[in-house]
Design an enzyme around this catalytic site. Structure first.
Site: not given
Ligand code: AHR
Length: 547
Positions: A208, A331
Site C-alpha cells: 500500500e 487483501e
Molecule cells: O489488514 C489490515 C491492514 O489493512 C493492512 O496492514 C494494510 O495493508 C491494510 O490497510
C-alpha cells in the site's frame, strides 16, 4: 456469471447453445408460484472462463495484534507444539487447505527489518513497531513462518519492506531465502539451521505504498522506480520469482487508477502482477446501512478488478508488450467495526487485541459473494488473500483454550473445499432490484440494479465434479435457480448446504459457537435441468457428480 441485458439475449443464448429448452419448460416451484420468476443459468463444459489457480483462495497473516502471538504462535500454551505453534489453529488452517499465505504484512512490513526475526531467538531484539504502535519481540520470524507453512501445507507469499527499507535489503532477503549456499546471506540462513533454501516464489514489492498512512509512502513514479530497481536486482538473485507491484490500496483514494498507471509505466517490464486491496462494510456512507445494498458489494469488487485490469492492458498496449499482467487481490474482507482509534493502536503493548472484528450472518453472505466474484474473475486474478486468517479481521479467533469459527469461515471453507478445475462461464438471467441512492460514497453501489441471485460454478475436468456457489440476496423470500446443464449430466448430489437465518446480525461466540453455521439444503434430483430452492438471505453450495 454473465448477466444478460434482456430476455431476448438470454433466449438467443439458449438457441446459440443448441438447446431445445423453451421458456415455458422451466420447472415451476414455490417461489415461482408466488410470482417470483426463477433465475436461470445455462452451464456448458465447453464454455469456461478460466482454469482457476488455487492461489486465488489464499489468506493473509500479519504481525498485527494477536494474529501471530496467541494466534499461530504461543509457546508455553498447553495448545502449543514443540516449536510454539498453536496446534488447534494449525489444524484448522491445515483443514481449510489454504493454498497461499501472505506474510509478514500489511502495514507492518513497511517498517520491518527481516534480519530482526531470524537467528537465535535469544538474540532477537524487541522493537517498537510503528504501524500499529505495538511491541514486537521478533520471536516469530521468516524461518518460523516457513516452518509453520510447511506444517500447514501452504505456500508462503512474502513481502518486502519498500517503505523504510531499501532495494538492497529486499535483495538480501531473497538471497537469504532462495540461494542455496556460498554467498553472504545464503550462508547466514545455513548458520541459522536451514540448509535447504526456502524457494519462495511469490513476493510483494511493498505494501500500500500509495496510502498516506503507510511508512515510507511516496508518489507513484518514485515507487514505480524503486519497485523496478528492486525487481531488476531480485531477478539476478533468483530469476524464478513472481513479483507483485503495489497497486491502489482502495477505490476511494484520489490517486485510484492513476497510481496504477504511473507505477506500471515505470515497472511494467519488471513485474508479473499488481495488487488490489479493498475492505467493505455495512455503513451509512457505503450502503446507507441497507443490507440488500450491502450484499451487492461483491459487484463493486468485480468492477475494481475490471478497472485495474483495464489499466494493466492500457500500459501493455502503450508499451507494445507481449506480457499480460495478472492481478493479486491480496487483501479483501469485511472490515468496518473494529477500525481506527483504539482498535488500531497497540499502545506499546505486546500482542494487543487489535482489529478483532466480530462477523455476523450478513457478513458471511457477502463473503460468499466475494468468493463468487473472485471465481468469475479467475482468468485475470491469479492470487487472492482473505485478510486475514486468525484473530485480526479473521474467520478464526482464539482464546486461551480454543479456537472459534466465525460466520465468515464457512463460505471461505466451502470455496476451498469445492472450487476445483475450471470456472464455468454461466449464462445467467434473473430478476433484479434497485440499489442506487443519493449521498453514498461514490466508489460503491454504482449499479442501478443488481440480481437477486448471484451464482458461480466450477467444473473439475478430472473428477467431473460440479460445484455451485449461490448467493440469494433477497432478504424476504425464497428464490429459485433453474440450472440447465447442456453438455454434461448431473448424476449425484454429493453435498448440499446453506448458510441462512432469521437474524442477519447473529454472530458466533465461544459460548454459542454454532449460532451461524451451515445446515443441509434440500437438493433436487440430479438431472440435466435442476431447480434449486434458495432460502431468503442465504449462501449455498451444491457439489454434484456429473457424467
Ligand atoms: O489488514 C489490515 C491492514 O489493512 C493492512 O496492514 C494494510 O495493508 C491494510 O490497510
Amino acid at each position: 456469471m454473465r448477466h444478460l441485458r434482456d430476455r431476448r439475449e438470454f433466449m438467443a443464448g439458449l438457441a446459440g447453445a443448441g438447446g431445445a429448452l423453451a421458456a415455458g419448460s422451466w420447472l415451476p416451484g414455490t417461489a415461482q408460484a408466488q410470482g417470483r420468476a426463477p433465475a436461470r443459468a445455462i452451464a456448458q463444459r465447453a464454455r469456461s472462463r478460466a482454469e482457476m489457480d488455487r492461489r486465488l483462495l489464499g489468506a493473509f497473516l500479519e504481525h498485527l495484534g494477536r494474529a501471530i502471538y496467541t494466534g499461530v504462535y504461543e509457546p508455553g500454551s498447553k495448545l502449543a507444539d514443540g516449536k510454539g505453534f498453536r496446534r488447534d489453529v494449525l489444524a484448522e488452517i491445515k483443514g481449510l487447505g489454504v493454498p497461499i499465505m501472505r506474510y509478514p504484512g500489511g502495514n507492518f512490513v513497511s517498517g520491518y527489518n527481516w534480519l530482526d526475526g531470524v537467528g537465535p531467538k535469544d538474540k532477537r531484539p524487541t522493537v517498537l513497531e510503528r504501524a500499529w504502535n505495538s511491541l514486537e519481540t521478533n520471536q516469530f520470524g521468516t524461518n518460523d513462518f516457513i516452518d509453520w507453512c510447511r506444517l500447514v501445507g501452504t505456500e508462503p507469499l512474502l513481502g518486502f519492506n519498500l517503505g523504510t527499507g531499501t532495494p538492497e535489503q529486499a535483495v538480501a532477503y531473497v538471497e537469504y531465502c532462495n540461494v542455496d549456499k556460498g554467498t553472504k546471506w545464503s550462508d547466514l540462513r545455513r548458520e541459522h539451521g536451514y540448509e535447504a533454501p526456502h524457494n519462495v516464489k511469490y513476493w510483494c514489492l511493498g505494501n500500500e505504498m500509495d496510502g498516506p498512512w503507510q511508512m515510507g509512502t511516496m508518489p507513484a513514479r518514485e515507487y514505480g522506480r524503486k519497485a523496478r530497481d528492486s525487481a531488476r536486482q531480485i531477478r539476478v538473485v533468483d530469476p524464478t520469482t513472481q513479483l507483485i507491484a503495489c497497486g491502489s490500496s482502495n477505490t476511494i483514494l484520489p490517486t485510484y487508477l492513476v497510481w496504477d498507471r504511473e507505477v506500471l509505466e515505470e515497472c511494467y517490464d519488471q513485474v508479473d502482477g499488481i495488487s488490489l486491496h479493498n475492505y467493505y462494510g455495512n455503513t451509512p456512507a457505503l450502503t446507507g446501512g441497507d443490507t440488500s445494498r450491502y450484499l451487492a458489494m461483491n459487484l463493486d469488487m468485480e468492477r475494481q478488478i475490471q478497472e485495474i485490469a483495464a489499466v494493466c492492458d492500457y500500459v501493455q498496449g502503450v508499451r507494445k508488450s507481449p506480457k499480460r499482467l495478472w492481478l493479486s487481490f491480496d487483501e479483501w474482507n469485511v472490515w468496518y467495526r473494529a477500525r481506527g482509534g483504539t482498535f488500531s493502536n497497540g499502545q506499546r503493548k505486546f500482542a494487543p487485541p487489535l482489529l478483532e472484528e466480530v462477523y455476523n450472518l450478513e457478513d458471511a453472505l457477502l463473503i460468499g459473494g466475494f468468493v463468487n466474484t473472485l471465481l468469475r474473475q479467475a482468468r485475470r486474478v491469479r492470487v487472492g488473500c482473505l485478510a486475514q486468517i486468525v484473530n485480526v479481521i479473521a474467520p478464526l479467533v482464539t482464546n486461551e483454550t480454543s479456537v472459534l469459527r466465525q460466520s465468515i469461515y464457512y463460505p471461505y471453507a466451502w470455496s476451498l473445499k469445492y472450487a476445483r478445475g475450471r470456472v464455468l462461464d454461466l449464462l445467467v438471467d434473473g430478476e433484479t432490484y434497485p440499489i442506487k441512492a443519493a449521498g453514498l460514497r461514490p466508489d460503491f453501489a454504482r449499479d442501478d440494479v443488481v440480481p437477486y441471485v448471484d451464482v458461480a460454478a466450477t467444473l473439475d475436468p478430472g473428477s467431473g465434479q460440479l460445484a455451485l456457489f449461490i448467493l440469494n440476496r433477497d432478504l424476504q423470500a425464497e428464490r429459485e435457480l433453474v440450472l440447465d446443464c447442456r453438455d454434461f449430466t448431473p448424476t449425484r448430489v454429493l453435498a448440499s448446504e446453506t448458510l441462512t437465518g432469521t437474524d442477519l446480525k447473529a454472530s458466533n461466540t465461544f459460548d454459542r459457537p454454532t449460532l451461524v453455521a451451515p445446515r443441509p439444503l434440500e437438493a433436487p434430483r440430479p438431472a440435466s435441468t435442476m431447480t434449486f430452492k434458495l432460502p431468503a438471505r442465504s449462501y449455498s453450495v451444491v457439489h454434484i457428480a456429473t457424467s
